[in-house]
Design a protein around this motif. Structure first.
Motif, mmCIF file in Angstrom:
data_model
loop_
_atom_site.group_PDB
_atom_site.id
_atom_site.type_symbol
_atom_site.label_atom_id
_atom_site.label_comp_id
_atom_site.label_asym_id
_atom_site.label_seq_id
_atom_site.Cartn_x
_atom_site.Cartn_y
_atom_site.Cartn_z
ATOM 1 N N TRP A 170 0.846 -1.207 0.000
ATOM 2 C CA TRP A 170 0.000 0.000 0.000
ATOM 3 C C TRP A 170 0.878 1.253 0.000
ATOM 4 N N LEU A 171 1.890 1.289 0.844
ATOM 5 C CA LEU A 171 2.767 2.454 0.915
ATOM 6 C C LEU A 171 3.509 2.669 -0.396
ATOM 7 N N TYR A 172 3.984 1.584 -0.993
ATOM 8 C CA TYR A 172 4.723 1.677 -2.254
ATOM 9 C C TYR A 172 3.838 2.235 -3.366
ATOM 10 N N THR A 173 2.598 1.786 -3.404
ATOM 11 C CA THR A 173 1.666 2.280 -4.418
ATOM 12 C C THR A 173 1.261 3.719 -4.136
ATOM 13 N N TYR A 174 0.979 4.014 -2.883
ATOM 14 C CA TYR A 174 0.543 5.353 -2.471
ATOM 15 C C TYR A 174 1.572 6.421 -2.813
ATOM 16 N N LEU A 175 2.830 6.170 -2.518
ATOM 17 C CA LEU A 175 3.871 7.174 -2.739
ATOM 18 C C LEU A 175 4.180 7.387 -4.218
ATOM 19 N N ARG A 176 3.608 6.561 -5.079
ATOM 20 C CA ARG A 176 3.806 6.712 -6.519
ATOM 21 C C ARG A 176 2.520 7.115 -7.226
ATOM 22 N N SER A 177 1.483 7.462 -6.442
ATOM 23 C CA SER A 177 0.155 7.727 -7.021
ATOM 24 C C SER A 177 -0.323 9.166 -6.863
ATOM 25 N N PHE A 178 0.565 10.085 -6.529
ATOM 26 C CA PHE A 178 0.162 11.483 -6.416
ATOM 27 C C PHE A 178 -0.017 12.087 -7.808
ATOM 28 N N HIS A 179 -0.988 12.982 -7.917
ATOM 29 C CA HIS A 179 -1.207 13.698 -9.175
ATOM 30 C C HIS A 179 -1.692 15.111 -8.884
ATOM 31 N N VAL A 180 -1.483 15.987 -9.824
ATOM 32 C CA VAL A 180 -1.876 17.387 -9.669
ATOM 33 C C VAL A 180 -3.392 17.497 -9.619
ATOM 34 N N ASP A 181 -3.886 18.288 -8.664
ATOM 35 C CA ASP A 181 -5.327 18.523 -8.536
ATOM 36 C C ASP A 181 -5.522 19.948 -8.014
ATOM 37 N N ALA A 182 -5.913 20.843 -8.893
ATOM 38 C CA ALA A 182 -6.075 22.252 -8.525
ATOM 39 C C ALA A 182 -7.206 22.479 -7.535
ATOM 40 N N ARG B 122 -7.700 20.767 -4.796
ATOM 41 C CA ARG B 122 -7.278 20.421 -3.445
ATOM 42 C C ARG B 122 -6.455 21.559 -2.845
ATOM 43 N N PRO B 123 -6.545 21.785 -1.540
ATOM 44 C CA PRO B 123 -5.786 22.876 -0.907
ATOM 45 C C PRO B 123 -4.279 22.766 -1.124
ATOM 46 N N SER B 124 -3.766 21.551 -1.133
ATOM 47 C CA SER B 124 -2.334 21.368 -1.321
ATOM 48 C C SER B 124 -1.930 21.384 -2.783
ATOM 49 N N GLY B 125 -2.925 21.285 -3.681
ATOM 50 C CA GLY B 125 -2.626 21.207 -5.099
ATOM 51 C C GLY B 125 -2.361 19.793 -5.583
ATOM 52 N N TRP B 126 -2.519 18.813 -4.662
ATOM 53 C CA TRP B 126 -2.239 17.422 -4.991
ATOM 54 C C TRP B 126 -3.376 16.525 -4.540
ATOM 55 N N ASN B 127 -3.509 15.388 -5.207
ATOM 56 C CA ASN B 127 -4.443 14.349 -4.810
ATOM 57 C C ASN B 127 -3.754 13.018 -5.015
ATOM 58 N N ASN B 128 -4.433 11.947 -4.636
ATOM 59 C CA ASN B 128 -3.813 10.638 -4.722
ATOM 60 C C ASN B 128 -4.864 9.589 -5.069
ATOM 61 N N THR B 129 -4.554 8.741 -6.053
ATOM 62 C CA THR B 129 -5.528 7.729 -6.479
ATOM 63 C C THR B 129 -5.647 6.590 -5.479
ATOM 64 N N THR B 130 -4.621 6.361 -4.686
ATOM 65 C CA THR B 130 -4.678 5.302 -3.678
ATOM 66 C C THR B 130 -5.380 5.776 -2.417
ATOM 67 N N PHE B 131 -5.208 7.055 -2.089
ATOM 68 C CA PHE B 131 -5.836 7.664 -0.907
ATOM 69 C C PHE B 131 -6.482 8.969 -1.363
ATOM 70 N N PRO B 132 -7.676 8.898 -1.966
ATOM 71 C CA PRO B 132 -8.326 10.103 -2.499
ATOM 72 C C PRO B 132 -8.535 11.175 -1.426
ATOM 73 N N ASN B 133 -8.287 12.423 -1.822
ATOM 74 C CA ASN B 133 -8.498 13.592 -0.964
ATOM 75 C C ASN B 133 -7.623 13.592 0.289
ATOM 76 N N VAL B 134 -6.466 12.964 0.199
ATOM 77 C CA VAL B 134 -5.537 12.965 1.328
ATOM 78 C C VAL B 134 -5.032 14.383 1.562
ATOM 79 N N GLY B 135 -4.802 14.734 2.824
ATOM 80 C CA GLY B 135 -4.336 16.081 3.154
ATOM 81 C C GLY B 135 -2.854 16.277 2.924
#
Length: 243
Positions: free
Chosen positions: A124-136, A138-151
């Protein structure tokens, strides 16, 4: 009978969230290249962890001197990990940012990572750390397909680069794909290897005594095997004249 029906209905209501969660689409997890015998990988992972993760996350169950187990001397720990003067090698790994400031910045206090590999799993960690993508959005500007809407923001973005999420529809079936739009300082294979080192270290940190426990286990099994041979030979000697 009415009481039984009420209890059944209440139990069903309690189970509904779990059923809804179980019915959702599962995230595909890639296999993490975990090898706790690779001390060089563990040392690289420890360096990446202290450089990138300890800014916000703590690992209060882990002491720096446990890195002796992966081949790092006290001097290497101080120098390679650039420990501040007031941090001793025997100290626990504390976050640079206090939890209240982190909560104000990200909306939630970052979790302690001491046993994150045991609670989440290495894959899970290996997939999560490689699954970030740009998302305008989101407050941080990032989102994640493994953990949607992560802070959590993408703290390794300068290494991986910027990925964009592409959603395609094929005959009513929606597929999501991550595409590297802006390369980082590492090639994709290099980044995957770096994340593998980091996850390898997180697995080690979650149970530093695991390698020692395994070595002791083999020693005990070897002793029991020798003892079995001796006991069997003794049994044959005692019973050889008994009919």
């Amino acid at each position: 009978m009415k009481t039984i029906k009420k209890l059944c209905a209440a139990a069903l209501l309690v189970m509904l969230p779990a059923l809804a969660f179980g019915s959702g689409a599962e995230v595909h997890l890639d296999t993490a290249p975990v090898n706790l015998k690779d001390k060089v990988s563990l040392q690289r992972g420890a360096h990446l962890f202290t450089e990138r993760c300890l800014a916000c996350h703590a690992a209060t169950s882990m002491r720096y001197n446990r890195l002796n187990d992966i081949g790092m001397s006290d001097d290497q720990i101080k120098k390679d990990l650039q420990l501040p003067e007031d941090v001793k090698v025997g100290s626990t790994m504390q976050a640079a940012m206090d939890s209240n400031s982190a909560k104000m910045a990200y909306g939630v206090a970052p979790p302690d990572l001491s046993v994150i590999a045991r609670s989440r799993s290495a894959d899970w960690l290996y997939t999560y750390l490689r699954s970030f993508h740009v998302d305008a959005n989101r407050p941080s500007g990032w989102n994640n397909t493994t953990f949607p809407n992560v802070g959590m923001p993408h703290v390794l973005a300068d290494l991986q680069g910027e990925q964009h999420l592409k959603v395609e529809n094929h005959e009513g079936h929606e597929t999501k794909k991550l595409e590297l739009a802006t390369p980082g300082s590492m090639q994709p294979a290099e980044y995957d290897a770096a994340v593998g080192d980091l996850v390898n270290y997180l697995v080690f940190m979650s149970e530093p005594a695991k390698l020692v426990r395994h070595e002791l286990g083999w020693i005990v099994l070897g002793f029991l095997s020798i003892l079995f041979v001796l006991v069997y030979a003794l049994k044959k000697e005692i019973w050889k004249d008994i009919h």
